[in-house]
Design an enzyme around this catalytic site. Sequence first.
Site, mmCIF file in Angstrom:
data_model
loop_
_atom_site.group_PDB
_atom_site.id
_atom_site.type_symbol
_atom_site.label_atom_id
_atom_site.label_comp_id
_atom_site.label_asym_id
_atom_site.label_seq_id
_atom_site.Cartn_x
_atom_site.Cartn_y
_atom_site.Cartn_z
ATOM 1 N N HIS A 142 20.005 93.000 2.260
ATOM 2 C CA HIS A 142 21.310 93.344 1.694
ATOM 3 C C HIS A 142 21.125 94.298 0.524
ATOM 4 C CE1 HIS A 142 25.604 92.625 0.861
ATOM 5 N NE2 HIS A 142 25.267 92.699 -0.427
ATOM 6 N N SER A 143 21.844 95.412 0.545
ATOM 7 C CA SER A 143 21.839 96.412 -0.530
ATOM 8 C C SER A 143 20.426 96.965 -0.735
ATOM 9 C CB SER A 143 22.420 95.803 -1.810
ATOM 10 O OG SER A 143 22.747 96.800 -2.743
#
Length: 234
Positions: A73-74
Amino acid sequence: MRLVCVPYAGGSAAVYHQWAHSLPSAIEPWALRMPGHDSRMDEPLCTDLISVAREAAAALAGLLPGPYALFGHSLGALLAFEIAHSLRDVWGIDPVLLAVSARDAPQLSRQGGTMHRLPDEEYLETLDRRFGAIPPVIREDPQMRALYLPILRADTTMLETYRHQAGRLLNCPILAFGGADDPETSADALSAWSKQTTAGCSTTLFPGGHFFLQPERDRLLRLLSDELLVSLVP
Protein backbone atom coordinates in the site's frame (compact mmCIF):
# COMPACT_ATOMS: atom_id res chain seq x y z
CA MET A 1 0.38 -19.56 -0.83
CA ARG A 2 2.40 -16.95 1.04
CA LEU A 3 1.21 -13.37 0.69
CA VAL A 4 3.99 -10.92 1.54
CA CYS A 5 2.42 -7.64 2.75
CA VAL A 6 4.44 -4.42 2.68
CA PRO A 7 3.36 -1.44 4.84
CA TYR A 8 2.97 2.19 3.84
CA ALA A 9 5.25 5.04 4.94
CA GLY A 10 5.30 5.26 8.72
CA GLY A 11 3.28 2.05 8.95
CA SER A 12 4.18 -1.18 10.66
CA ALA A 13 3.58 -4.88 10.26
CA ALA A 14 0.62 -4.46 12.63
CA VAL A 15 -1.38 -3.02 9.71
CA TYR A 16 -1.79 -6.58 8.44
CA HIS A 17 -2.18 -8.49 11.72
CA GLN A 18 -5.91 -9.09 11.24
CA TRP A 19 -5.68 -10.22 7.64
CA ALA A 20 -5.18 -13.89 8.53
CA HIS A 21 -8.68 -13.97 10.04
CA SER A 22 -10.28 -12.84 6.77
CA LEU A 23 -8.19 -14.75 4.24
CA PRO A 24 -8.82 -18.40 3.26
CA SER A 25 -6.66 -20.91 5.12
CA ALA A 26 -4.76 -21.64 1.89
CA ILE A 27 -3.32 -18.10 1.97
CA GLU A 28 -0.78 -17.24 4.66
CA PRO A 29 -0.08 -13.50 5.07
CA TRP A 30 3.44 -12.42 6.00
CA ALA A 31 4.07 -8.81 7.03
CA LEU A 32 7.37 -7.20 6.09
CA ARG A 33 9.29 -5.47 8.88
CA MET A 34 11.61 -2.80 7.52
CA PRO A 35 14.89 -1.59 9.07
CA GLY A 36 14.25 0.79 11.96
CA HIS A 37 10.59 -0.26 12.24
CA ASP A 38 8.73 -2.61 14.60
CA SER A 39 11.02 -5.19 16.21
CA ARG A 40 13.93 -3.77 14.17
CA MET A 41 13.89 -0.39 15.93
CA ASP A 42 17.50 -0.83 17.03
CA GLU A 43 18.64 -0.93 13.38
CA PRO A 44 19.41 2.19 11.33
CA LEU A 45 16.60 3.56 9.20
CA CYS A 46 17.09 3.26 5.46
CA THR A 47 16.17 5.93 2.91
CA ASP A 48 16.96 4.00 -0.28
CA LEU A 49 14.00 2.03 -1.63
CA ILE A 50 16.02 -0.24 -3.91
CA SER A 51 18.35 -1.24 -1.05
CA VAL A 52 15.41 -2.14 1.19
CA ALA A 53 13.78 -4.14 -1.63
CA ARG A 54 16.96 -6.08 -2.32
CA GLU A 55 17.48 -6.85 1.38
CA ALA A 56 13.88 -8.04 1.69
CA ALA A 57 14.19 -10.21 -1.41
CA ALA A 58 17.37 -11.83 -0.08
CA ALA A 59 15.64 -12.57 3.24
CA LEU A 60 12.57 -14.00 1.51
CA ALA A 61 14.33 -16.06 -1.15
CA GLY A 62 14.92 -19.09 1.07
CA LEU A 63 11.47 -18.90 2.67
CA LEU A 64 9.33 -19.27 -0.44
CA PRO A 65 9.29 -22.97 -1.33
CA GLY A 66 5.90 -22.66 -3.00
CA PRO A 67 3.82 -20.01 -4.78
CA TYR A 68 3.86 -16.51 -3.36
CA ALA A 69 2.28 -13.11 -4.01
CA LEU A 70 2.97 -9.56 -2.86
CA PHE A 71 0.73 -6.75 -1.65
CA GLY A 72 1.83 -3.20 -0.91
CA HIS A 73 0.00 0.00 0.00
CA SER A 74 1.32 3.44 -1.03
CA LEU A 75 5.10 3.36 -0.45
CA GLY A 76 4.62 -0.38 0.05
CA ALA A 77 3.33 -0.73 -3.52
CA LEU A 78 6.63 0.46 -4.97
CA LEU A 79 8.57 -1.67 -2.50
CA ALA A 80 6.50 -4.75 -3.39
CA PHE A 81 7.11 -4.07 -7.08
CA GLU A 82 10.88 -3.84 -6.60
CA ILE A 83 10.92 -6.91 -4.32
CA ALA A 84 9.12 -8.86 -7.05
CA HIS A 85 11.74 -7.78 -9.57
CA SER A 86 14.64 -8.66 -7.27
CA LEU A 87 13.21 -12.09 -6.42
CA ARG A 88 12.70 -12.78 -10.12
CA ASP A 89 15.95 -11.29 -11.48
CA VAL A 90 18.37 -12.41 -8.74
CA TRP A 91 16.75 -15.54 -7.31
CA GLY A 92 14.67 -16.80 -10.22
CA ILE A 93 11.46 -16.83 -8.19
CA ASP A 94 8.42 -15.31 -9.91
CA PRO A 95 5.34 -14.21 -7.94
CA VAL A 96 1.95 -15.45 -9.03
CA LEU A 97 0.43 -12.03 -8.37
CA LEU A 98 1.42 -8.46 -7.48
CA ALA A 99 -1.28 -6.40 -5.76
CA VAL A 100 -0.64 -2.67 -5.39
CA SER A 101 -2.68 -0.05 -3.62
CA ALA A 102 -2.87 3.78 -3.49
CA ARG A 103 0.19 4.41 -5.65
CA ASP A 104 0.73 5.48 -9.25
CA ALA A 105 2.53 3.06 -11.55
CA PRO A 106 6.31 3.29 -11.03
CA GLN A 107 7.04 4.81 -14.44
CA LEU A 108 4.89 7.76 -13.33
CA SER A 109 6.81 8.28 -10.06
CA ARG A 110 7.16 11.95 -9.28
CA GLN A 111 10.64 13.38 -9.34
CA GLY A 112 12.16 16.11 -7.22
CA GLY A 113 9.89 15.84 -4.17
CA THR A 114 11.13 18.03 -1.32
CA MET A 115 8.64 17.27 1.46
CA HIS A 116 11.18 15.08 3.26
CA ARG A 117 13.48 18.12 3.65
CA LEU A 118 10.94 20.44 5.26
CA PRO A 119 11.36 21.63 8.89
CA ASP A 120 9.61 19.34 11.37
CA GLU A 121 6.38 21.28 11.92
CA GLU A 122 5.92 22.16 8.25
CA TYR A 123 6.74 18.57 7.31
CA LEU A 124 4.03 17.17 9.62
CA GLU A 125 1.51 19.76 8.43
CA THR A 126 2.19 18.87 4.79
CA LEU A 127 2.05 15.14 5.47
CA ASP A 128 -1.25 15.49 7.31
CA ARG A 129 -2.76 17.72 4.61
CA ARG A 130 -1.82 15.32 1.80
CA PHE A 131 -2.59 12.02 3.47
CA GLY A 132 -4.69 12.81 6.56
CA ALA A 133 -2.74 10.25 8.53
CA ILE A 134 -0.89 11.96 11.39
CA PRO A 135 -2.43 10.97 14.75
CA PRO A 136 -2.67 13.91 17.17
CA VAL A 137 -0.48 12.04 19.67
CA ILE A 138 2.51 12.33 17.31
CA ARG A 139 1.99 16.09 17.12
CA GLU A 140 1.37 16.61 20.83
CA ASP A 141 3.50 14.06 22.72
CA PRO A 142 7.23 14.90 22.60
CA GLN A 143 8.27 11.27 23.16
CA MET A 144 6.00 9.91 20.42
CA ARG A 145 7.12 12.70 18.13
CA ALA A 146 10.79 11.91 18.75
CA LEU A 147 10.11 8.22 18.08
CA TYR A 148 8.01 8.43 14.92
CA LEU A 149 9.19 11.57 13.17
CA PRO A 150 12.51 10.01 12.02
CA ILE A 151 10.63 6.95 10.73
CA LEU A 152 8.15 9.06 8.79
CA ARG A 153 10.91 11.24 7.36
CA ALA A 154 13.04 8.25 6.32
CA ASP A 155 10.08 6.60 4.60
CA THR A 156 9.11 9.84 2.86
CA THR A 157 12.70 10.23 1.68
CA MET A 158 12.56 6.70 0.30
CA LEU A 159 9.41 7.55 -1.62
CA GLU A 160 10.52 10.94 -2.96
CA THR A 161 13.98 9.82 -4.06
CA TYR A 162 12.86 6.61 -5.78
CA ARG A 163 13.61 6.50 -9.50
CA HIS A 164 12.13 3.74 -11.61
CA GLN A 165 14.57 2.00 -13.95
CA ALA A 166 12.83 0.32 -16.86
CA GLY A 167 13.59 -3.40 -17.09
CA ARG A 168 12.12 -6.74 -18.04
CA LEU A 169 8.37 -6.87 -17.46
CA LEU A 170 6.87 -9.06 -14.75
CA ASN A 171 5.09 -12.23 -15.86
CA CYS A 172 2.36 -12.16 -13.22
CA PRO A 173 -1.01 -10.36 -13.18
CA ILE A 174 -1.20 -7.06 -11.31
CA LEU A 175 -4.19 -5.93 -9.26
CA ALA A 176 -4.25 -2.16 -8.70
CA PHE A 177 -6.50 -0.74 -5.96
CA GLY A 178 -7.22 2.89 -5.20
CA GLY A 179 -9.45 5.28 -3.30
CA ALA A 180 -11.91 7.21 -5.45
CA ASP A 181 -11.20 10.40 -3.49
CA ASP A 182 -7.43 9.96 -3.14
CA PRO A 183 -5.64 13.08 -4.52
CA GLU A 184 -2.38 11.11 -4.65
CA THR A 185 -3.46 8.90 -7.54
CA SER A 186 -6.17 8.37 -10.16
CA ALA A 187 -7.85 5.63 -12.14
CA ASP A 188 -5.58 6.32 -15.12
CA ALA A 189 -2.42 6.29 -12.99
CA LEU A 190 -3.48 2.98 -11.44
CA SER A 191 -4.32 1.50 -14.85
CA ALA A 192 -0.79 2.40 -15.97
CA TRP A 193 0.49 -0.52 -13.87
CA SER A 194 -0.50 -2.59 -16.93
CA LYS A 195 2.72 -1.34 -18.57
CA GLN A 196 4.74 -3.33 -15.99
CA THR A 197 3.52 -6.85 -16.79
CA THR A 198 2.88 -9.21 -19.67
CA ALA A 199 -0.01 -10.87 -17.80
CA GLY A 200 -2.59 -8.11 -17.57
CA CYS A 201 -3.73 -5.64 -14.93
CA SER A 202 -7.13 -4.96 -13.40
CA THR A 203 -8.05 -1.81 -11.46
CA THR A 204 -10.60 -1.39 -8.67
CA LEU A 205 -11.59 1.90 -7.02
CA PHE A 206 -13.02 1.90 -3.50
CA PRO A 207 -14.88 4.67 -1.69
CA GLY A 208 -12.57 6.88 0.34
CA GLY A 209 -9.23 8.59 0.21
CA HIS A 210 -5.64 7.47 0.50
CA PHE A 211 -6.28 5.25 3.51
CA PHE A 212 -9.34 3.36 2.26
CA LEU A 213 -7.37 0.22 3.20
CA GLN A 214 -8.95 -0.25 6.63
CA PRO A 215 -12.64 0.59 6.02
CA GLU A 216 -12.66 -1.37 2.75
CA ARG A 217 -10.49 -4.23 3.99
CA ASP A 218 -13.09 -7.00 3.73
CA ARG A 219 -14.02 -6.21 0.14
CA LEU A 220 -10.39 -5.80 -0.88
CA LEU A 221 -9.47 -9.14 0.67
CA ARG A 222 -12.33 -10.89 -1.10
CA LEU A 223 -11.08 -9.62 -4.46
CA LEU A 224 -7.51 -10.50 -3.59
CA SER A 225 -8.45 -13.96 -2.32
CA ASP A 226 -10.45 -14.78 -5.43
CA GLU A 227 -7.46 -14.01 -7.64
CA LEU A 228 -5.00 -15.90 -5.47
CA LEU A 229 -7.17 -19.01 -5.18
CA VAL A 230 -7.49 -19.18 -8.96
CA SER A 231 -3.69 -19.29 -9.22
CA LEU A 232 -3.61 -22.31 -6.87
CA VAL A 233 -5.84 -24.42 -9.09
CA PRO A 234 -3.69 -26.90 -11.11
